[in-house]
Design a protein around this motif. Sequence first.
Motif, short mmCIF file in Angstrom:
data_model
loop_
_atom_site.label_atom_id
_atom_site.label_comp_id
_atom_site.label_asym_id
_atom_site.label_seq_id
_atom_site.Cartn_x
_atom_site.Cartn_y
_atom_site.Cartn_z
N TYR A 62 -30.22 10.16 41.67
CA TYR A 62 -31.53 10.43 42.29
C TYR A 62 -31.39 11.56 43.32
O TYR A 62 -32.20 12.48 43.37
CB TYR A 62 -32.07 9.18 42.98
CG TYR A 62 -32.31 8.00 42.07
CD1 TYR A 62 -33.27 8.05 41.06
CD2 TYR A 62 -31.57 6.83 42.22
CE1 TYR A 62 -33.49 6.96 40.23
CE2 TYR A 62 -31.78 5.73 41.39
CZ TYR A 62 -32.74 5.80 40.40
OH TYR A 62 -32.95 4.73 39.58
N SER A 63 -30.34 11.42 44.14
CA SER A 63 -30.10 12.41 45.19
C SER A 63 -29.77 13.78 44.59
O SER A 63 -30.25 14.82 45.07
CB SER A 63 -28.96 11.89 46.06
OG SER A 63 -28.39 12.91 46.81
N ILE A 64 -28.98 13.77 43.53
CA ILE A 64 -28.62 15.03 42.87
C ILE A 64 -29.84 15.67 42.21
O ILE A 64 -30.02 16.89 42.26
CB ILE A 64 -27.49 14.78 41.85
CG1 ILE A 64 -26.22 14.29 42.57
CG2 ILE A 64 -27.19 16.04 41.04
CD1 ILE A 64 -25.68 15.22 43.64
N ALA A 65 -30.71 14.87 41.63
CA ALA A 65 -31.93 15.40 41.01
C ALA A 65 -32.79 16.11 42.06
O ALA A 65 -33.34 17.18 41.81
CB ALA A 65 -32.72 14.29 40.34
N ARG A 66 -32.87 15.52 43.25
CA ARG A 66 -33.66 16.16 44.31
C ARG A 66 -33.04 17.50 44.72
O ARG A 66 -33.75 18.47 44.97
CB ARG A 66 -33.80 15.21 45.51
CG ARG A 66 -34.76 14.05 45.22
CD ARG A 66 -35.11 13.26 46.49
NE ARG A 66 -33.99 12.50 47.00
CZ ARG A 66 -33.70 11.24 46.64
NH1 ARG A 66 -34.47 10.61 45.78
NH2 ARG A 66 -32.66 10.62 47.14
#
Length: 128
Positions: A62-66
């Motif tokens: 999730y953090s990487i997608a952001r």
Amino acid sequence: MKPKILIIEDNEQNLYLITFIMEKNNFEVIQARDGLSGVELAAKHRPDLILLDIQLPVRDGYSIARDLRGNVELNTVPIIAVTSFAMVGDREKAIASGFTDYIEKPINPETIVKEIIKHLPPGDPELT
Ligand code: MN
């Protein structure tokens, strides 16, 4: 040119399986085993699509997608979540984090290519 796909996945078996399937279907595959090197490789290689595992070491998908969505040059690349978190609300959380779509593990070799191709421009003659 072959469509270029970046796979960010820390599980060697899954990485091997997805790479095998995609290369067999005439994709060029770039591999990353953690999110931060995935972000670097995405900026460097400009893939046509990113497959991003949710459960990753240090920082989750999730953090990487952001992060990926925060890069203007990567803002439009389809990012597909690959996860075994098949829980209610996960799809919504993934979309809110910038994912385009969601594929559940275990990977189904019969359907994963179709799931991916539908997010690429139509009519690519290189695709089998
Ligand atoms: Mn994982």
